[in-house]
Design an enzyme around this catalytic site. Structure first.
Site, PDB file in Angstrom:
ATOM      1  N   HIS A 175     -17.601  14.464 -58.708  1.00  0.00           N
ATOM      2  CA  HIS A 175     -18.560  14.588 -57.608  1.00  0.00           C
ATOM      3  C   HIS A 175     -17.951  14.256 -56.246  1.00  0.00           C
ATOM      4  O   HIS A 175     -18.679  13.950 -55.309  1.00  0.00           O
ATOM      5  CB  HIS A 175     -19.788  13.704 -57.879  1.00  0.00           C
ATOM      6  CG  HIS A 175     -20.591  14.171 -59.061  1.00  0.00           C
ATOM      7  ND1 HIS A 175     -21.519  13.384 -59.708  1.00  0.00           N
ATOM      8  CD2 HIS A 175     -20.586  15.359 -59.722  1.00  0.00           C
ATOM      9  CE1 HIS A 175     -22.061  14.079 -60.709  1.00  0.00           C
ATOM     10  NE2 HIS A 175     -21.507  15.273 -60.749  1.00  0.00           N
TER      11      HIS A 175
ATOM     12  N   THR B 162     -23.350   6.082 -67.906  1.00  0.00           N
ATOM     13  CA  THR B 162     -24.017   7.237 -67.309  1.00  0.00           C
ATOM     14  C   THR B 162     -25.301   7.538 -68.054  1.00  0.00           C
ATOM     15  O   THR B 162     -25.362   7.381 -69.278  1.00  0.00           O
ATOM     16  CB  THR B 162     -23.098   8.486 -67.263  1.00  0.00           C
ATOM     17  OG1 THR B 162     -23.841   9.587 -66.717  1.00  0.00           O
ATOM     18  CG2 THR B 162     -22.545   8.865 -68.619  1.00  0.00           C
TER      19      THR B 162
HETATM   20  P1  OAD Z   1     -27.510   6.837 -63.334  1.00  0.00           P
HETATM   21  O1  OAD Z   1     -28.049   5.891 -62.341  1.00  0.00           O
HETATM   22  O2  OAD Z   1     -28.301   8.044 -63.649  1.00  0.00           O
HETATM   23  O3  OAD Z   1     -27.253   6.063 -64.718  1.00  0.00           O
HETATM   24  C1  OAD Z   1     -26.606   4.813 -64.736  1.00  0.00           C
HETATM   25  C2  OAD Z   1     -26.415   4.410 -66.186  1.00  0.00           C
HETATM   26  O4  OAD Z   1     -25.664   3.211 -66.195  1.00  0.00           O
HETATM   27  C3  OAD Z   1     -27.713   4.143 -66.944  1.00  0.00           C
HETATM   28  O5  OAD Z   1     -27.672   4.807 -68.196  1.00  0.00           O
HETATM   29  C4  OAD Z   1     -27.685   2.620 -67.158  1.00  0.00           C
HETATM   30  O6  OAD Z   1     -28.290   2.228 -68.386  1.00  0.00           O
HETATM   31  C5  OAD Z   1     -26.203   2.366 -67.190  1.00  0.00           C
HETATM   32  N1  OAD Z   1     -25.822   0.976 -66.843  1.00  0.00           N
HETATM   33  C6  OAD Z   1     -26.486   0.070 -66.103  1.00  0.00           C
HETATM   34  N2  OAD Z   1     -25.789  -1.065 -65.991  1.00  0.00           N
HETATM   35  C7  OAD Z   1     -24.648  -0.890 -66.685  1.00  0.00           C
HETATM   36  C8  OAD Z   1     -23.511  -1.690 -66.949  1.00  0.00           C
HETATM   37  N3  OAD Z   1     -23.398  -2.917 -66.448  1.00  0.00           N
HETATM   38  N4  OAD Z   1     -22.531  -1.167 -67.722  1.00  0.00           N
HETATM   39  C9  OAD Z   1     -22.623   0.082 -68.219  1.00  0.00           C
HETATM   40  N5  OAD Z   1     -23.675   0.884 -67.997  1.00  0.00           N
HETATM   41  C10 OAD Z   1     -24.670   0.414 -67.234  1.00  0.00           C
HETATM   42  O7  OAD Z   1     -26.018   7.209 -62.857  1.00  0.00           O
HETATM   43  P2  OAD Z   1     -25.102   8.441 -63.298  1.00  0.00           P
HETATM   44  O8  OAD Z   1     -25.331   8.806 -64.710  1.00  0.00           O
HETATM   45  O9  OAD Z   1     -23.730   8.132 -62.854  1.00  0.00           O
HETATM   46  O10 OAD Z   1     -24.609  12.472 -58.413  1.00  0.00           O
HETATM   47  O11 OAD Z   1     -25.687   9.571 -62.364  1.00  0.00           O
HETATM   48  C11 OAD Z   1     -25.070  10.827 -62.356  1.00  0.00           C
HETATM   49  C12 OAD Z   1     -25.106  11.424 -60.978  1.00  0.00           C
HETATM   50  O12 OAD Z   1     -26.447  11.401 -60.466  1.00  0.00           O
HETATM   51  C13 OAD Z   1     -24.325  10.672 -59.921  1.00  0.00           C
HETATM   52  O13 OAD Z   1     -22.954  10.975 -59.921  1.00  0.00           O
HETATM   53  C14 OAD Z   1     -24.986  11.109 -58.653  1.00  0.00           C
HETATM   54  C15 OAD Z   1     -26.420  10.996 -59.063  1.00  0.00           C
HETATM   55  O14 OAD Z   1     -27.321  11.789 -58.374  1.00  0.00           O
HETATM   56  C16 OAD Z   1     -24.445  12.948 -57.189  1.00  0.00           C
HETATM   57  O15 OAD Z   1     -24.600  12.255 -56.197  1.00  0.00           O
HETATM   58  C17 OAD Z   1     -24.043  14.376 -57.165  1.00  0.00           C
END
Ligand code: OAD
Length: 257
Positions: free
Chosen positions: A129, A197
């Site tokens: 991204h 994620t």
């Molecule tokens: P999300 O905010 O959707 O998901 C975050 C994930 O991290 C969730 O499943 C949580 O359960 C998990 N989580 C929380 N704390 C954690 C920890 N300490 N260790 C491990 N996991 C933990 O974020 P992404 O999946 O990265 O895109 O979101 C994907 C995309 O959506 C991002 O890159 C961004 C956003 O819109 C763009 O900006 C294009």
């Protein structure tokens, strides 16, 4: 799918899988940076998309409608990212890459726009991204030199276009080379770790499915359940800053023993 809360037995199993793999790929999301103090997107209460509207702040239309607002929001996030440090999860992934047997290939693909994997020592993270630390012009994608903090409005490119962060916004295509590289990695690994994620944003979310389609292994690291939990061979349940150092410690013990 197997879930594990204590993780000890599962970690031993996952170490076996690492040792028998020819290629290990890691896919990370916002959760891996959470313990550094970078907010995630979709978590209840604390997620950025709970407080802010992604259509206003993370689309080309939003930028054209109110460039100053979008600029200020990214300026705030860029400062936040630069002020924090990698956490034990980032360091463990860098250590994983370093301690793998020389014949085992390794790639790390991140959806994060921060540079915490690189700062922790991962050699060549693939940024699906883009990067919040890099800028280009809106109209033609001309790369920009350093941009100072604290500007109230986006500067202009030499061509006259507004400057924007080099991140992928909703509705925009990913860089073709980055996309191909990411899928080539998923299509050639024996083992994929999916760390922090929600598995809700395409095309990144398809990568673990591509791995399972070839009947290779997927290991999830996440404190919560996600759509990936259903297809993962094992979910190591917990924060990545806690789970990943334990995993790498066990791997190193096995390698030493
Ligand atoms: P999300 O905010 O959707 O998901 C975050 C994930 O991290 C969730 O499943 C949580 O359960 C998990 N989580 C929380 N704390 C954690 C920890 N300490 N260790 C491990 N996991 C933990 O974020 P992404 O999946 O990265 O895109 O979101 C994907 C995309 O959506 C991002 O890159 C961004 C956003 O819109 C763009 O900006 C294009």
């Amino acid at each position: 799918m197997k879930r594990s809360t204590s993780n000890t037995e599962e970690i031993a199993l996952v170490v076996d899988w690492i040792l028998s793999a020819q290629k290990v790929v890691v896919l990370t999301g916002a959760g891996v940076s959470k313990e550094s103090g970078v907010p995630t997107f979709r978590e209840a209460q604390t997620g950025l998309w709970q407080k802010y509207d992604p259509h206003e702040l993370a689309t080309p239309e939003g930028f054209l409608k109110d460039p100053n607002l979008v600029w200020s929001w990214y300026d705030w996030r860029r400062k936040l990212v630069m002020d924090v440090d990698p956490n034990p999860g980032h360091y463990a992934l860098a250590e994983l890459e370093r301690c793998l047997p020389p014949t085992t290939k390794f790639s790390l693909i991140t959806q994060n726009v921060d540079d915490l994997h690189r700062r922790a020592g991962t050699k060549a993270p693939i940024h699906m991204h883009g990067s919040i630390l890099i800028f280009k012009c809106f109209d033609r994608g001309h790369p920009q030199k350093e941009v100072p903090f604290g500007l109230k409005q986006p500067p202009k490119c030499q061509c006259g276009s507004l400057v924007r962060p080099d991140v992928v916004w909703f509705g925009e295509a990913l860089d073709e080379q980055v996309l191909n590289n990411s899928f080539a990695n998923a299509d050639s690994c024996d083992l994929m770790f999916v760390v922090g994620t929600s598995g809700l944003v395409q095309p990144a979310a398809s990568l673990p499915y591509a791995v399972k389609q070839r009947r290779k292994r997927v290991v999830e690291v996440n404190p919560d359940t996600t759509p990936i939990t259903e297809i993962a061979d094992v979910t190591l349940q917990g924060p990545s800053g806690d789970v990943l150092p334990k995993l790498v410690e066990q791997l190193k013990k096995r390698l030493a023993g």
